[in-house]
Design a protein around this motif. Structure first.
Motif, PDB file in Angstrom:
ATOM      1  N   GLY A 304     -23.601 -46.673  37.866  1.00 43.54           N
ATOM      2  CA  GLY A 304     -22.913 -46.227  36.533  1.00 43.54           C
ATOM      3  C   GLY A 304     -22.688 -47.413  35.726  1.00 43.54           C
ATOM      4  O   GLY A 304     -22.440 -48.337  36.086  1.00 43.54           O
ATOM      5  N   THR A 305     -23.026 -46.996  34.559  1.00 42.00           N
ATOM      6  CA  THR A 305     -22.697 -48.058  33.384  1.00 42.00           C
ATOM      7  C   THR A 305     -21.954 -47.397  32.108  1.00 42.00           C
ATOM      8  O   THR A 305     -21.612 -46.366  32.442  1.00 42.00           O
ATOM      9  CB  THR A 305     -24.246 -48.351  32.797  1.00 42.00           C
ATOM     10  OG1 THR A 305     -24.449 -47.499  32.032  1.00 42.00           O
ATOM     11  CG2 THR A 305     -25.267 -48.679  34.056  1.00 42.00           C
ATOM     12  N   ILE A 338     -19.622 -44.187  32.614  1.00 43.53           N
ATOM     13  CA  ILE A 338     -19.421 -43.679  33.910  1.00 43.53           C
ATOM     14  C   ILE A 338     -18.298 -44.473  34.698  1.00 43.53           C
ATOM     15  O   ILE A 338     -18.337 -45.660  34.665  1.00 43.53           O
ATOM     16  CB  ILE A 338     -20.796 -43.903  34.821  1.00 43.53           C
ATOM     17  CG1 ILE A 338     -21.910 -43.043  33.988  1.00 43.53           C
ATOM     18  CG2 ILE A 338     -20.376 -43.315  36.259  1.00 43.53           C
ATOM     19  CD1 ILE A 338     -21.848 -41.726  33.844  1.00 43.53           C
ATOM     20  N   TYR A 339     -17.337 -43.622  35.442  1.00 44.39           N
ATOM     21  CA  TYR A 339     -16.284 -44.358  36.256  1.00 44.39           C
ATOM     22  C   TYR A 339     -16.382 -44.141  37.399  1.00 44.39           C
ATOM     23  O   TYR A 339     -15.774 -45.041  38.336  1.00 44.39           O
ATOM     24  CB  TYR A 339     -14.998 -43.745  35.553  1.00 44.39           C
ATOM     25  CG  TYR A 339     -14.028 -44.688  34.872  1.00 44.39           C
ATOM     26  CD1 TYR A 339     -14.663 -45.836  34.201  1.00 44.39           C
ATOM     27  CD2 TYR A 339     -12.846 -44.591  34.760  1.00 44.39           C
ATOM     28  CE1 TYR A 339     -14.023 -46.549  33.439  1.00 44.39           C
ATOM     29  CE2 TYR A 339     -11.971 -45.338  33.882  1.00 44.39           C
ATOM     30  CZ  TYR A 339     -12.726 -46.524  33.230  1.00 44.39           C
ATOM     31  OH  TYR A 339     -11.872 -47.321  32.294  1.00 44.39           O
ATOM     32  N   THR A 354     -16.078 -39.690  34.520  1.00 44.94           N
ATOM     33  CA  THR A 354     -16.413 -40.281  33.338  1.00 44.94           C
ATOM     34  C   THR A 354     -15.059 -40.741  32.751  1.00 44.94           C
ATOM     35  O   THR A 354     -14.119 -40.645  33.272  1.00 44.94           O
ATOM     36  CB  THR A 354     -16.875 -39.618  32.276  1.00 44.94           C
ATOM     37  OG1 THR A 354     -15.960 -38.742  31.797  1.00 44.94           O
ATOM     38  CG2 THR A 354     -18.164 -38.757  33.030  1.00 44.94           C
ATOM     39  N   ARG A 355     -15.162 -41.852  31.743  1.00 44.44           N
ATOM     40  CA  ARG A 355     -13.862 -42.258  31.216  1.00 44.44           C
ATOM     41  C   ARG A 355     -13.805 -41.405  29.605  1.00 44.44           C
ATOM     42  O   ARG A 355     -14.699 -41.450  28.948  1.00 44.44           O
ATOM     43  CB  ARG A 355     -14.182 -43.852  30.608  1.00 44.44           C
ATOM     44  CG  ARG A 355     -12.893 -44.274  29.836  1.00 44.44           C
ATOM     45  CD  ARG A 355     -13.019 -45.547  29.740  1.00 44.44           C
ATOM     46  NE  ARG A 355     -14.018 -45.856  28.376  1.00 44.44           N
ATOM     47  CZ  ARG A 355     -14.168 -46.995  27.962  1.00 44.44           C
ATOM     48  NH1 ARG A 355     -13.643 -48.097  28.266  1.00 44.44           N
ATOM     49  NH2 ARG A 355     -14.929 -46.981  26.810  1.00 44.44           N
ATOM     50  N   VAL A 385      -9.935 -39.328  32.392  1.00 46.18           N
ATOM     51  CA  VAL A 385     -10.499 -40.207  33.059  1.00 46.18           C
ATOM     52  C   VAL A 385     -10.342 -39.966  34.529  1.00 46.18           C
ATOM     53  O   VAL A 385      -9.441 -40.117  35.023  1.00 46.18           O
ATOM     54  CB  VAL A 385      -9.755 -41.567  32.540  1.00 46.18           C
ATOM     55  CG1 VAL A 385     -10.122 -42.815  33.444  1.00 46.18           C
ATOM     56  CG2 VAL A 385      -9.582 -41.909  31.235  1.00 46.18           C
ATOM     57  N   VAL A 386     -11.693 -39.857  34.723  1.00 45.23           N
ATOM     58  CA  VAL A 386     -11.928 -39.519  36.638  1.00 45.23           C
ATOM     59  C   VAL A 386     -12.506 -40.810  37.249  1.00 45.23           C
ATOM     60  O   VAL A 386     -13.366 -41.365  37.003  1.00 45.23           O
ATOM     61  CB  VAL A 386     -12.976 -38.222  36.847  1.00 45.23           C
ATOM     62  CG1 VAL A 386     -13.042 -38.035  37.988  1.00 45.23           C
ATOM     63  CG2 VAL A 386     -12.594 -37.170  35.950  1.00 45.23           C
ATOM     64  N   ARG A 387     -11.365 -41.372  38.092  1.00 41.95           N
ATOM     65  CA  ARG A 387     -11.868 -42.643  38.556  1.00 41.95           C
ATOM     66  C   ARG A 387     -12.054 -42.586  40.032  1.00 41.95           C
ATOM     67  O   ARG A 387     -12.607 -43.340  40.579  1.00 41.95           O
ATOM     68  CB  ARG A 387     -10.355 -43.334  38.664  1.00 41.95           C
ATOM     69  CG  ARG A 387      -9.650 -43.774  37.345  1.00 41.95           C
ATOM     70  CD  ARG A 387      -8.409 -44.696  37.471  1.00 41.95           C
ATOM     71  NE  ARG A 387      -8.062 -44.959  36.391  1.00 41.95           N
ATOM     72  CZ  ARG A 387      -8.035 -45.931  35.280  1.00 41.95           C
ATOM     73  NH1 ARG A 387      -9.157 -46.672  35.758  1.00 41.95           N
ATOM     74  NH2 ARG A 387      -7.539 -46.099  34.178  1.00 41.95           N
TER      75      ARG A 387
END
Length: 399
Positions: A304-305, A338-339, A354-355, A385-387
């Motif tokens: 993820g970047t 991407i988170y 994702t953020r 924001v999905v951590r």
């Protein structure tokens, strides 16, 4: 009309009053600095602070006080809700999502020995008992050595049924999950290192009796929790050097290689501690910020970047855009920050967090993408924001 003033001269905590609730001869006064309970007969005032007793108030900034039930006073704060029992004179902290203000959940960890979850949040550590359906909160208490170092907790790592390592924005502590006691670890002192506060981003098991700790700004620490020794790995360390001290994520693959996601690219650490190398994903001048890893069954790693997903092969070190690799026409993943990832063995799919853009599900067999918020009609996940994501043994999916 005759007015009488009640302020700090009468013992009220603060002159900024946010809410009041009179009950008989007692006045409950909510302020931005705590709770005052004032006896109108005796003129005595008792004050409660979150710092001195975390079991009374979750936060000092009180927003509303009411008496919806007989003998119960509900005190809402910016960090959650507390209920005061007029008969027993006891407080009980309650965290209900639809009633209390929301707090960020940064990481979750399951403890199978007592069937409970630990959650790292922006407002302390939360323990949820699956069997009892009960929630307990643990907070930082100023001046108390056996509390967590900070209420902003970024990550949790469990090694066994006893040791739970907790990474906060102000250092590390170890929770004994059996007796619920905390022990702080001074990384600065052990590593002979100087930092104002060590903001921990991730903790993973590294080797026997050792964990690896990544930070935002101070590189990486290897902590041996049996010998109480620490090795510092940073950009300035001539012996153990990485390309950047701001580390988003660390991941150890099935072959023992550790992948280090930094603000300026990807670092690789072989089994020997001295064998570091830096990998460039793009020939362009701007190096992608690497945020998250997920190892796939075919020696590929999802990376993820800040601008999408890369497919990275750990054998030949080649990389390809996710959309291009799987021939996705609309290039939906190329524009997302991407988170987190979660690979679901149940249906051979990957969930992508994702953020600020919610999260998605990609089915490798059907080659379809689902916008989870739209598909399941969950509006509050649309711009979330999905951590972290996880499936438990009872087939519940946690986000």
């Amino acid at each position: 009309y005759a007015f009488e003033e009640y302020n700090q001269n009468q013992g009220i905590i603060n002159a900024t009053i946010s809410s009041i609730s009179p009950v008989g001869d007692t006045l409950f006064v909510g302020t931005v600095k705590g709770l005052s309970v004032y006896d109108l007969k005796t003129r005595e005032c008792t004050n409660y602070f979150a710092e001195t007793d975390s079991l009374v108030l979750p936060d000092n900034n009180i927003t509303f006080i009411s008496q919806p039930i007989k003998n119960k006073i509900v005190i809402c704060t910016k960090g959650g809700t507390s209920v005061y029992n007029l008969k027993t004179r006891d407080f009980e902290i309650i965290k209900i999502q639809n009633y209390s203000p929301k707090y960020e959940i940064n990481s979750i960890e399951y403890m199978p020995y007592d069937n409970s979850w630990w959650a790292a949040t922006s407002d302390g550590l939360v323990n949820f008992s699956y069997e009892n359906q009960s929630i307990k909160h643990y907070y930082h208490v100023k001046g108390m050595e056996n509390s967590i170092p900070d209420n902003v907790i970024n990550c949790i790592c469990t090694i066994d049924s006893k040791n739970v390592f907790i990474g906060t924005q102000n250092g590390l502590c170890i929770l004994n999950a059996e007796d619920k006691t905390f022990r702080r670890v001074n990384l600065n002192e052990l590593a002979n290192y100087q930092s104002y506060k060590i903001d921990i981003s991730k903790i993973i098991p590294f080797s026997e009796d050792e964990i690896m700790i990544s930070t935002r700004g101070d590189g990486i620490f290897l902590y041996n929790y049996v010998k109480e020794s620490v090795i510092s790995i940073s950009k300035l360390n001539k012996r153990y050097t990485i390309s950047e001290n701001h580390v988003f994520d660390i991941y150890k693959d099935s072959k023992g290689t550790v992948w280090i996601a930094t603000f300026t690219g990807l670092n690789k650490l072989e089994k020997k501690l001295t064998n570091f190398s830096t990998i460039q994903f793009s020939k362009e001048k701007s190096i992608l910020a690497i945020t998250y890893f997920l190892e796939m069954p075919n020696d590929n790693v999802l990376v993820g970047t800040e601008s999408g997903i890369k497919i990275f092969n750990i054998n030949d070190l080649s990389s390809t855009d996710f959309d291009k690799y799987y021939d996705i026409d609309d290039d939906i993943f190329d524009s997302l920050y991407i988170y987190s990832f979660y690979y679901d063995d149940k249906d051979s799919s990957v969930w992508v967090g994702t953020r600020n853009d919610g999260f998605y599900k990609y089915d490798f067999e059907k080659k379809t993408i689902i916008d989870v918020a739209d598909y399941y009609k969950i509006n509050n996940l649309k711009y979330a924001v999905v951590r972290e994501m996880m499936r438990d043994k009872d087939d519940n999916f946690w986000v």
